[in-house]
Design a protein around this motif. Structure first.
Motif, PDB file in Angstrom:
ATOM      1  N   VAL A  14       0.936  -1.273   0.111  1.00 45.95           N
ATOM      2  CA  VAL A  14      -0.030  -0.076  -0.012  1.00 45.95           C
ATOM      3  C   VAL A  14       0.863   1.388  -0.159  1.00 45.95           C
ATOM      4  O   VAL A  14       1.931   1.101   0.178  1.00 45.95           O
ATOM      5  N   LYS A  15       0.089   2.504  -0.331  1.00 41.93           N
ATOM      6  CA  LYS A  15       0.867   3.573  -0.296  1.00 41.93           C
ATOM      7  C   LYS A  15       1.356   4.176   1.117  1.00 41.93           C
ATOM      8  O   LYS A  15       0.565   3.913   2.075  1.00 41.93           O
ATOM      9  N   PRO A  16       2.475   4.855   1.210  1.00 42.53           N
ATOM     10  CA  PRO A  16       2.846   5.084   2.756  1.00 42.53           C
ATOM     11  C   PRO A  16       1.889   6.022   3.380  1.00 42.53           C
ATOM     12  O   PRO A  16       1.685   5.666   4.768  1.00 42.53           O
ATOM     13  N   GLN A  17       1.167   6.874   2.905  1.00 41.45           N
ATOM     14  CA  GLN A  17       0.087   7.314   3.612  1.00 41.45           C
ATOM     15  C   GLN A  17      -1.242   6.433   4.138  1.00 41.45           C
ATOM     16  O   GLN A  17      -1.789   7.005   4.757  1.00 41.45           O
ATOM     17  N   GLN A  18      -1.216   5.426   3.422  1.00 40.18           N
ATOM     18  CA  GLN A  18      -2.310   4.428   3.872  1.00 40.18           C
ATOM     19  C   GLN A  18      -2.061   3.654   4.962  1.00 40.18           C
ATOM     20  O   GLN A  18      -2.660   2.857   5.806  1.00 40.18           O
ATOM     21  N   MET A  19      -0.689   3.627   5.287  1.00 40.69           N
ATOM     22  CA  MET A  19      -0.139   2.722   6.380  1.00 40.69           C
ATOM     23  C   MET A  19      -0.564   2.705   7.689  1.00 40.69           C
ATOM     24  O   MET A  19      -0.907   1.818   8.558  1.00 40.69           O
ATOM     25  N   ASN A  20      -0.838   3.899   8.243  1.00 37.09           N
ATOM     26  CA  ASN A  20      -1.527   4.200   9.581  1.00 37.09           C
ATOM     27  C   ASN A  20      -2.818   3.360   9.818  1.00 37.09           C
ATOM     28  O   ASN A  20      -2.938   2.703  10.852  1.00 37.09           O
ATOM     29  N   ASP A  21      -3.541   3.614   8.878  1.00 37.80           N
ATOM     30  CA  ASP A  21      -5.096   3.158   8.704  1.00 37.80           C
ATOM     31  C   ASP A  21      -4.897   1.664   8.769  1.00 37.80           C
ATOM     32  O   ASP A  21      -5.560   0.768   9.612  1.00 37.80           O
ATOM     33  N   ILE A  22      -4.350   1.249   7.751  1.00 34.55           N
ATOM     34  CA  ILE A  22      -3.816  -0.315   7.449  1.00 34.55           C
ATOM     35  C   ILE A  22      -3.228  -0.943   8.800  1.00 34.55           C
ATOM     36  O   ILE A  22      -3.870  -1.976   9.300  1.00 34.55           O
ATOM     37  N   LEU A  23      -2.312  -0.597   9.434  1.00 38.19           N
ATOM     38  CA  LEU A  23      -1.760  -1.318  10.529  1.00 38.19           C
ATOM     39  C   LEU A  23      -2.699  -1.086  11.774  1.00 38.19           C
ATOM     40  O   LEU A  23      -2.846  -2.039  12.644  1.00 38.19           O
ATOM     41  N   SER A  24      -3.414  -0.039  12.081  1.00 37.53           N
ATOM     42  CA  SER A  24      -4.573   0.034  13.071  1.00 37.53           C
ATOM     43  C   SER A  24      -5.205  -0.950  12.822  1.00 37.53           C
ATOM     44  O   SER A  24      -5.860  -1.436  13.796  1.00 37.53           O
ATOM     45  N   GLY A  25      -5.941  -1.364  11.666  1.00 39.17           N
ATOM     46  CA  GLY A  25      -7.002  -2.247  11.321  1.00 39.17           C
ATOM     47  C   GLY A  25      -6.282  -3.638  11.569  1.00 39.17           C
ATOM     48  O   GLY A  25      -7.426  -4.614  11.662  1.00 39.17           O
ATOM     49  N   ILE A  26      -5.261  -4.047  11.530  1.00 37.62           N
ATOM     50  CA  ILE A  26      -4.603  -5.395  11.689  1.00 37.62           C
ATOM     51  C   ILE A  26      -3.771  -5.794  13.053  1.00 37.62           C
ATOM     52  O   ILE A  26      -3.401  -6.804  13.180  1.00 37.62           O
TER      53      ILE A  26
END
Length: 280
Positions: A71-83
């Motif tokens: 994923v794009k760097p700017q999406q990482m916070n949301d992705i990591l929080s979700g998993i």
């Protein structure tokens, strides 16, 4: 390889992983799952590769032995929080996380994924950071790889096998990945710029665009093949083409007058500096 793999992100790089892994038979289609927020993209992946898809990143994480964050760097916070695991024991079975998000350091990924984990839980969730480049889309990529302290040799080997399906892999300390980003991550754009310039020069000199393009691509492919042969370093190969008083020397006099070598070094230095800035 044994087990299952989940890829969060169905963009170009996510698709490159799927295509390469299936073509090399590292995984069967039934062992691959991809998640994304774009349902049309997921339908395309299902139809093209006969794999499983989902919009639920948390479910993909739970069901996969290896998880690739494409994923794009700017999406990482949301992705990591979700998993991120909420139980200090972490996942029941060991999982390997591989991130290809540019500029996102391992410590940032750890801060999210390890927040609630005990040391034993962290051991079951090793993290590997990778800097690939776009030629991976045609299975000619080169990737720099760095592992965290919980990644065992077999984890690194698993990541290497996956990345090798798309090209070559080199291991680095994470502190070197900014330089890797500047050289190979951004590097294809430098090659494309050189090709653009050569084609434009050929057209200016009277060649048709088609002939200028064919000559440029053929010349670059041939030059790369000579370097890959590995018999002589690039500087020696260059000297052999540059006869005293000849046409190539005339070109290099212009390069030297305009300090092109230093400009290239300065450009890559700027790219590495920007990579460091983006990862803070």
């Amino acid at each position: 390889m044994h087990g299952s793999i989940g890829i969060i992100g169905a963009g170009n790089m996510g698709e490159a992983f799927v295509g390469a892994m299936l073509a090399s038979k590292l995984f069967a289609p039934s062992e691959v799952q991809v998640s994304d927020i774009n349902n049309e993209r997921l339908k395309f992946m299902e139809t093209t590769y006969d794999i499983q898809t989902t919009t639920d990143n948390s479910a993909l994480f739970r069901q996969s032995d290896i998880i690739i964050l494409a994923v794009k760097p700017q999406q990482m916070n949301d992705i990591l929080s979700g998993i991120s695991p909420e139980n200090e024991s972490g996942p029941d079975a060991k999982k390997l996380v591989i991130s290809i998000a540019a500029g996102i350091r391992i410590e940032k990924i750890e801060a999210c994924l390890y927040a609630a984990l005990s040391k034993e839980g962290k051991k079951r969730l090793p993290i590997i950071r990778v800097m690939p480049n776009t030629p991976a889309l045609v299975l000619k990529g080169v990737s720099g790889l760095s592992a965290n302290r919980y990644a065992l040799p077999e984890d690194v080997q698993s990541a290497q096998r996956i990345l090798a399906a798309m090209g070559s892999v080199v291991l680095f300390e994470e502190s070197d990945l900014d330089a890797v980003t500047a050289l190979s991550g951004s590097g294809p754009a430098y090659a494309f710029f050189l090709a653009e310039s050569m084609i434009e020069a050929g057209i200016t000199l009277g060649l048709t665009p088609e002939n200028a393009r064919d000559l440029t691509i053929g010349t670059l492919k041939g030059a790369v093949a000579m370097m890959e042969a590995g018999n002589e370093p690039p500087e020696e190969l260059r000297r052999k083409v540059t006869s005293p008083g000849g046409t190539t020397e005339a070109a290099f006099k212009v390069f030297d007058k305009n300090n092109v070598r230093q400009v290239i070094i300065d450009a890559l230095t700027a790219a590495a500096k920007r990579s460091r800035e983006l990862s803070r």
